[in-house]
Design an enzyme around this catalytic site. Structure first.
Site, PDB file in Angstrom:
ATOM      1  CG  PHE A   1     -11.543 109.557  35.368  1.00 48.65           C
ATOM      2  CD1 PHE A   1     -10.337 109.879  34.756  1.00 48.65           C
ATOM      3  CD2 PHE A   1     -11.746 109.920  36.700  1.00 48.65           C
ATOM      4  CE1 PHE A   1      -9.343 110.556  35.466  1.00 48.65           C
ATOM      5  CE2 PHE A   1     -10.765 110.591  37.415  1.00 48.65           C
ATOM      6  CZ  PHE A   1      -9.552 110.901  36.810  1.00 48.65           C
TER       7      PHE A   1
ATOM      8  CE  LYS B   1     -26.810  99.851  31.031  1.00 48.11           C
ATOM      9  NZ  LYS B   1     -27.685 100.142  32.189  1.00 48.11           N
TER      10      LYS B   1
ATOM     11  CB  ILE C   1     -21.924  95.022  36.816  1.00 47.47           C
ATOM     12  CG1 ILE C   1     -22.607  96.290  37.343  1.00 47.47           C
ATOM     13  CG2 ILE C   1     -20.567  95.331  36.215  1.00 47.47           C
ATOM     14  CD1 ILE C   1     -21.930  96.864  38.600  1.00 47.47           C
TER      15      ILE C   1
ATOM     16  CB  SER D   1     -19.117 108.118  38.979  1.00 44.21           C
ATOM     17  OG  SER D   1     -18.966 108.838  37.765  1.00 44.21           O
TER      18      SER D   1
ATOM     19  CB  THR E   1     -16.516 107.424  46.943  1.00 49.10           C
ATOM     20  OG1 THR E   1     -16.434 108.830  47.216  1.00 49.10           O
ATOM     21  CG2 THR E   1     -17.941 106.986  47.253  1.00 49.10           C
ATOM     22  CG  ASP E   2     -13.771 111.160  49.751  1.00 50.05           C
ATOM     23  OD1 ASP E   2     -14.677 111.127  48.898  1.00 50.05           O
ATOM     24  OD2 ASP E   2     -12.895 112.051  49.765  1.00 50.05           O
ATOM     25  CD  GLU E   3     -18.558 112.229  46.705  1.00 51.19           C
ATOM     26  OE1 GLU E   3     -19.781 112.433  46.668  1.00 51.19           O
ATOM     27  OE2 GLU E   3     -17.776 112.562  45.804  1.00 51.19           O
TER      28      GLU E   3
ATOM     29  CE1 TYR F   1     -20.862 107.675  43.130  1.00 49.88           C
ATOM     30  CE2 TYR F   1     -20.133 109.434  44.595  1.00 49.88           C
ATOM     31  CZ  TYR F   1     -19.848 108.317  43.814  1.00 49.88           C
ATOM     32  OH  TYR F   1     -18.560 107.852  43.736  1.00 49.88           O
TER      33      TYR F   1
ATOM     34  CE  LYS G   1     -18.981 103.724  44.734  1.00 48.70           C
ATOM     35  NZ  LYS G   1     -18.561 102.807  43.632  1.00 48.70           N
TER      36      LYS G   1
ATOM     37  N   PRO H   1     -18.905 127.581  36.069  1.00 48.87           N
ATOM     38  CG  PRO H   1     -20.311 125.750  35.653  1.00 48.87           C
ATOM     39  CD  PRO H   1     -19.102 126.441  35.139  1.00 48.87           C
TER      40      PRO H   1
ATOM     41  NE  ARG I   1     -23.090 118.564  43.577  1.00 54.19           N
ATOM     42  CZ  ARG I   1     -21.884 118.009  43.416  1.00 54.19           C
ATOM     43  NH1 ARG I   1     -21.207 117.568  44.449  1.00 54.19           N
ATOM     44  NH2 ARG I   1     -21.356 117.894  42.218  1.00 54.19           N
TER      45      ARG I   1
HETATM   46  P1  NAD Z   1     -16.979 107.086  35.418  1.00 54.38           P
HETATM   47  O1  NAD Z   1     -18.363 107.611  35.541  1.00 54.38           O
HETATM   48  O2  NAD Z   1     -15.968 107.871  34.645  1.00 54.38           O
HETATM   49  O3  NAD Z   1     -16.997 105.620  34.765  1.00 54.38           O
HETATM   50  C1  NAD Z   1     -17.928 104.648  35.132  1.00 54.38           C
HETATM   51  C2  NAD Z   1     -17.826 103.504  34.131  1.00 54.38           C
HETATM   52  O4  NAD Z   1     -18.724 102.467  34.532  1.00 54.38           O
HETATM   53  C3  NAD Z   1     -18.228 103.897  32.699  1.00 54.38           C
HETATM   54  O5  NAD Z   1     -17.313 103.345  31.780  1.00 54.38           O
HETATM   55  C4  NAD Z   1     -19.611 103.272  32.536  1.00 54.38           C
HETATM   56  O6  NAD Z   1     -19.912 102.925  31.187  1.00 54.38           O
HETATM   57  C5  NAD Z   1     -19.476 102.055  33.419  1.00 54.38           C
HETATM   58  N1  NAD Z   1     -20.780 101.554  33.889  1.00 54.38           N
HETATM   59  C6  NAD Z   1     -21.789 102.273  34.441  1.00 54.38           C
HETATM   60  N2  NAD Z   1     -22.824 101.461  34.748  1.00 54.38           N
HETATM   61  C7  NAD Z   1     -22.460 100.210  34.406  1.00 54.38           C
HETATM   62  C8  NAD Z   1     -23.082  98.949  34.486  1.00 54.38           C
HETATM   63  N3  NAD Z   1     -24.314  98.813  34.996  1.00 54.38           N
HETATM   64  N4  NAD Z   1     -22.413  97.856  34.041  1.00 54.38           N
HETATM   65  C9  NAD Z   1     -21.174  97.967  33.511  1.00 54.38           C
HETATM   66  N5  NAD Z   1     -20.529  99.154  33.396  1.00 54.38           N
HETATM   67  C10 NAD Z   1     -21.163 100.257  33.841  1.00 54.38           C
HETATM   68  O7  NAD Z   1     -16.495 106.844  36.904  1.00 54.38           O
HETATM   69  P2  NAD Z   1     -15.048 107.045  37.573  1.00 54.38           P
HETATM   70  O8  NAD Z   1     -14.897 108.463  37.959  1.00 54.38           O
HETATM   71  O9  NAD Z   1     -14.024 106.401  36.738  1.00 54.38           O
HETATM   72  O10 NAD Z   1     -15.250 106.217  38.914  1.00 54.38           O
HETATM   73  C11 NAD Z   1     -14.973 104.816  38.937  1.00 54.38           C
HETATM   74  C12 NAD Z   1     -15.304 104.287  40.321  1.00 54.38           C
HETATM   75  O11 NAD Z   1     -14.567 104.994  41.313  1.00 54.38           O
HETATM   76  C13 NAD Z   1     -16.782 104.478  40.701  1.00 54.38           C
HETATM   77  O12 NAD Z   1     -17.207 103.306  41.380  1.00 54.38           O
HETATM   78  C14 NAD Z   1     -16.782 105.669  41.637  1.00 54.38           C
HETATM   79  O13 NAD Z   1     -17.817 105.567  42.572  1.00 54.38           O
HETATM   80  C15 NAD Z   1     -15.418 105.519  42.296  1.00 54.38           C
HETATM   81  N6  NAD Z   1     -14.798 106.790  42.741  1.00 54.38           N
HETATM   82  C16 NAD Z   1     -14.615 107.809  41.864  1.00 54.38           C
HETATM   83  C17 NAD Z   1     -13.977 108.975  42.303  1.00 54.38           C
HETATM   84  C18 NAD Z   1     -13.712 110.120  41.365  1.00 54.38           C
HETATM   85  O14 NAD Z   1     -13.224 111.157  41.822  1.00 54.38           O
HETATM   86  N7  NAD Z   1     -13.955 110.002  40.084  1.00 54.38           N
HETATM   87  C19 NAD Z   1     -13.550 109.084  43.634  1.00 54.38           C
HETATM   88  C20 NAD Z   1     -13.762 108.002  44.489  1.00 54.38           C
HETATM   89  C21 NAD Z   1     -14.375 106.854  44.041  1.00 54.38           C
HETATM   90  P1  TYD Z   2     -17.450 116.942  41.459  1.00 54.44           P
HETATM   91  O1  TYD Z   2     -16.307 116.948  40.485  1.00 54.44           O
HETATM   92  O2  TYD Z   2     -18.829 116.789  40.938  1.00 54.44           O
HETATM   93  O3  TYD Z   2     -17.106 115.840  42.547  1.00 54.44           O
HETATM   94  P2  TYD Z   2     -17.854 115.508  43.968  1.00 54.44           P
HETATM   95  O4  TYD Z   2     -19.112 116.255  44.039  1.00 54.44           O
HETATM   96  O5  TYD Z   2     -18.077 114.049  43.835  1.00 54.44           O
HETATM   97  O6  TYD Z   2     -16.868 115.895  45.019  1.00 54.44           O
HETATM   98  O7  TYD Z   2     -17.397 118.291  42.279  1.00 54.44           O
HETATM   99  C1  TYD Z   2     -16.262 118.666  43.034  1.00 54.44           C
HETATM  100  C2  TYD Z   2     -16.590 119.932  43.768  1.00 54.44           C
HETATM  101  O8  TYD Z   2     -16.794 120.989  42.808  1.00 54.44           O
HETATM  102  C3  TYD Z   2     -17.889 119.849  44.557  1.00 54.44           C
HETATM  103  O9  TYD Z   2     -17.735 120.616  45.757  1.00 54.44           O
HETATM  104  C4  TYD Z   2     -18.914 120.504  43.662  1.00 54.44           C
HETATM  105  C5  TYD Z   2     -18.102 121.549  42.924  1.00 54.44           C
HETATM  106  N1  TYD Z   2     -18.539 121.862  41.539  1.00 54.44           N
HETATM  107  C6  TYD Z   2     -18.749 123.180  41.142  1.00 54.44           C
HETATM  108  O10 TYD Z   2     -18.577 124.120  41.938  1.00 54.44           O
HETATM  109  N2  TYD Z   2     -19.156 123.435  39.868  1.00 54.44           N
HETATM  110  C7  TYD Z   2     -19.367 122.431  38.969  1.00 54.44           C
HETATM  111  O11 TYD Z   2     -19.781 122.720  37.802  1.00 54.44           O
HETATM  112  C8  TYD Z   2     -19.141 121.082  39.372  1.00 54.44           C
HETATM  113  C9  TYD Z   2     -19.367 119.930  38.412  1.00 54.44           C
HETATM  114  C10 TYD Z   2     -18.715 120.839  40.661  1.00 54.44           C
END
Ligand code: NAD
Ligand code: TYD
Length: 342
Positions: free
Chosen positions: A11, A34, A60, A85, A125-127, A151, A155, A206, A274
């Site tokens: 993403f 991957k 990686i 992620s 991530t902020d998590e 997760y 991180k 949900p 959760r």
């Molecule tokens: P995503 O799950 O959409 O994409 C992850 C990508 O990494 C995929 O294309 C997957 O094929 C690839 N991948 C997974 N394992 C791999 C490996 N071993 N080698 C090579 N490629 C691999 O994730 P995202 O939401 O785009 O998040 C990207 C980064 O940002 C992550 O490191 C995540 O921790 C961080 N992040 C995400 C969010 C969010 O809200 N989505 C917020 C803060 C930080």
């Molecule tokens: P998510 O998108 O999984 O991100 P993160 O857990 O990394 O913050 O979830 C965002 C928030 O939404 C989190 O508080 C969990 C909640 N959530 C639901 O209530 N229902 C769902 O089906 C999902 C996927 C998340």
């Protein structure tokens, strides 16, 4: 400038690749991904043949492959998006999170140490900071790491390895910690795209627990711009929080989506919470504003509307993801370059 972008088929990574090619004419990008369930080459069809872009399917955590790529391309910078992620998946099985988010990062750090890069940006991530109460001040870059999900723990482990490789080996690591992203090409397992696509299919939405958990929502393009600025201007050894200051309860987000789609609130279904569910995330972003000159440009209202419009206009994209048909793009790449991709 030659960049290794990892996880660029996911993403945020795919949005970053597109943003970087469009806005940095002197950047060449190798995307190492991957193609796990979360990686989708359909996210990048518009740039697949771009002259400054190349795709490599691989892991990686594959030491030989990573060393070969570093030797061949002599990267100036690494931006590591590759990760498992999704919190819910880490609750079901934490093992792949350790493999990719911890071991994979160590492999990348080691290659950067041996062959040298000018910047190594670890996308975190902020998590990693854990959870806030309703009246707590937002996390700063100095807040302790108190991860609550497998997760977040994986991180945080990567962040600590990054810190150690900077302090011990002088690898020029910079860590970004962003809040929850949303926007085009997000896999419909995460809250916002899951709710949009379920609503479009008139399926139940949900909501975990009481729906009052709070996230700070950042439009993905704002994060990509911040990360690109960090590549160009960030100081090695530093951590930068990236957030929009758009805190919302989940239930508010879900209701806003239903309003934008003209669908009824009766689709909302409260389900079991959760385990270990963090109550609230919020970030103090004074540092990146002050030192890098970044600020968010898309409000949550605007970003959510854009996102809903994107999912409405790109129904075939998410229908293929939800049906599993999108895996054909990964299957076409299986075995190319003789890479062991599992
Ligand atoms: P995503 O799950 O959409 O994409 C992850 C990508 O990494 C995929 O294309 C997957 O094929 C690839 N991948 C997974 N394992 C791999 C490996 N071993 N080698 C090579 N490629 C691999 O994730 P995202 O939401 O785009 O998040 C990207 C980064 O940002 C992550 O490191 C995540 O921790 C961080 N992040 C995400 C969010 C969010 O809200 N989505 C917020 C803060 C930080
Ligand atoms: P998510 O998108 O999984 O991100 P993160 O857990 O990394 O913050 O979830 C965002 C928030 O939404 C989190 O508080 C969990 C909640 N959530 C639901 O209530 N229902 C769902 O089906 C999902 C996927 C998340």
């Amino acid at each position: 400038m030659r960049l290794l972008v990892t996880g660029g088929a996911g993403f945020i990574g795919s949005n970053f690749v597109r943003f970087a090619l469009a806005n940095h004419p002197d950047w060449e990008i190798v995307n190492l991904d991957k193609l796990t369930y979360a990686g989708n080459l359909a996210n990048l069809t518009d740039v697949a043949h771009h002259p400054r872009y190349a795709f490599v399917r691989g892991d990686i955590a594959d030491r030989d492959l990573v060393a070969r790529l570093f030797q061949e391309h002599r990267f100036d910078a690494v931006v590591n998006f590759a990760a498992e992620s999704h919190v819910d998946r880490s609750i079901l099985d934490a093992a792949p999170f350790i493999e990719t988010n911890v071991k994979g990062v160590q492999v990348l750090l080691e290659a950067a140490r041996e062959l040298g890069v000018r910047k190594f940006v670890q996308v975190s991530t902020d998590e990693v900071y854990g959870s806030l109460g309703p009246d707590d001040p937002p996390f700063t870059e100095e807040s302790p790491l108190r991860p609550n999900s497998p997760y977040a723990a994986s991180k945080a482990a990567a962040d600590l390895l990054c810190r150690a490789y900077h302090r011990t080996h002088g690898v020029p690591v910079i860590i970004t910690r962003s809040s929850n992203n949303y926007g085009p090409y997000q896999f419909p397992e995460k809250l916002i795209p899951l709710m949009i696509t379920n609503a479009l299919e008139d399926k139940p939405l949900p909501v975990y627990g009481d729906g009052r958990n709070v996230r700070d929502w950042l439009y993905v393009e704002d994060n990509c711009r911040a990360i690109a600025l960090v590549v160009a201007k960030g100081t090695p050894g530093e951590v930068y929080n990236i957030g929009a200051g758009e805190e919302r309860e989940n239930i508010e987000v879900v209701r806003a989506i239903l309003r934008l789609l003209g669908k009824p609130d009766s689709l909302i279904t409260f389900v079991q919470d959760r385990p270990g569910h963090d109550r609230r995330y919020a970030l103090d972003t004074a540092k990146i504003r002050r030192e890098i000159g970044w600020e968010p440009s898309v409000s949550f209202a605007e970003g959510l509307e854009r996102t809903v419009r994107w999912y409405l206009a790109n129904r075939p994209w998410w229908e293929e993801v939800k049906s599993g048909a999108y895996r054909r793009y990964a299957d076409e790449w299986y075995g190319r370059l003789g890479l062991p991709v599992g």
